[in-house]
Design an enzyme around this catalytic site. Structure first.
Site, short mmCIF file in Angstrom:
data_model
loop_
_atom_site.label_atom_id
_atom_site.label_comp_id
_atom_site.label_asym_id
_atom_site.label_seq_id
_atom_site.Cartn_x
_atom_site.Cartn_y
_atom_site.Cartn_z
N THR A 1 23.21 -19.32 14.83
CA THR A 1 24.28 -20.15 14.35
C THR A 1 23.92 -21.36 15.11
O THR A 1 23.33 -21.72 16.06
CB THR A 1 25.97 -19.75 14.55
OG1 THR A 1 25.94 -19.86 15.83
CG2 THR A 1 26.03 -18.26 13.94
N GLY B 1 19.25 -25.04 18.83
CA GLY B 1 19.11 -24.18 17.70
C GLY B 1 17.62 -24.08 17.53
O GLY B 1 17.09 -23.12 16.59
N TYR C 1 36.66 -29.26 26.08
CA TYR C 1 35.42 -28.61 25.77
C TYR C 1 35.09 -27.86 26.69
O TYR C 1 34.70 -26.78 26.74
CB TYR C 1 34.29 -29.85 25.84
CG TYR C 1 32.83 -29.36 25.91
CD1 TYR C 1 32.22 -28.73 24.68
CD2 TYR C 1 32.09 -29.40 26.91
CE1 TYR C 1 31.14 -28.36 24.52
CE2 TYR C 1 30.71 -29.22 26.81
CZ TYR C 1 30.31 -28.44 25.79
OH TYR C 1 29.09 -27.87 25.54
#
Length: 248
Positions: free
Chosen positions: A12, A19, A149
């Protein structure tokens, strides 16, 4: 090496940055599915993979989108052997300025979406399968302005343990890789002027014992290890890859 020949891997947030792990899986023989918000970026990464790669537009924080994603993966791949939950957002601000919208956006994308994606993926995971969550050293270092975060990443570290306990009976491991500062497009999305970004980067780099930012490929190498059978005795564990920033 061809460690992932015949394996189906989902990454994902596979359209940029860390990624890039998707490319590494494909180079070692896997059939890869990548997700992201931007169709154009996905298509560019898909072209670097191979024609058999799946590029699926999906909103990581939308639970219904996760259901649709799993249905598509089942139709296209049948089973899943490895997963890298990489999609996420990094939004920062001092406590006094945090609003509910920032909180919800952060936790929807970083925690809720991944949780319900794993819930649905569990039925497709093969015995011996592996799930890797993308954490962050922010969960450990108490950096100002990172409260939301950091909390969302701490939740993922906890999930690696609890979900491993639940999924081990079906032979699925869950682990976390927690990067330190890595050179990704993320920093360009913080809304800072170029001189501010440069100053921030210099300040961060000075705190890293190795004296540099990490690369997406270095994080990808750790992810591939955690997905591969080589790491079969690693379960519910966090591997920190931060150039020593939180360790020394």
């Amino acid at each position: 090496m061809n460690r992932f020949a015949g394996k189906n891997i989902l990454v994902t947030g596979g359209s940029s940055g860390i990624g890039a792990a998707a490319i590494a899986f494909a180079r070692e023989g896997a059939r890869v599915a990548i997700t992201g918000r931007d169709a154009e970026s996905l298509a560019r990464v898909q072209a670097e993979l191979d024609p058999n790669a799946l590029a699926l537009v999906s909103e990581a924080g939308d639970v219904s989108a996760q259901a649709a994603l799993v249905a598509e993966l089942q139709a296209q791949m049948g089973v899943i052997d490895g997963v890298f939950i990489n999609a996420g957002v990094a939004k920062f601000g001092p406590l006094a300025q945090i609003d509910e919208a920032l909180w919800d956006s952060s936790f929807d994308t970083n925690v809720k979406g991944p949780y319900f994606l794993i819930q649905r993926l569990a039925a497709l995971m093969t015995r011996g399968g592996s799930i890797v969550l993308n954490g962050s050293i922010n969960a450990h270092i108490g950096m100002p302005n990172s409260s939301v975060y950091a909390a969302s990443k701490a939740a993922l570290i906890s999930l690696a343990k609890t979900l491993s306990a639940e999924l081990l009976p079906q032979g699925v491991r869950v682990n976390v890789v927690s990067p330190g500062p890595v050179t990704t497009p993320l920093y360009g999305k913080l809304g800072l002027a170029p001189d501010q970004l440069q100053a921030m980067a210099a300040s961060i780099q000075a705190q890293i014992p190795l004296g540099r930012f990490g690369t997406p490929e270095e994080i990808a190498a750790t992810v591939l290890h955690l997905v591969s059978p080589e790491s079969g005795f690693i379960v519910g564990t966090e591997i920190v890859a931060d150039g020593g920033m939180s360790q020394m």
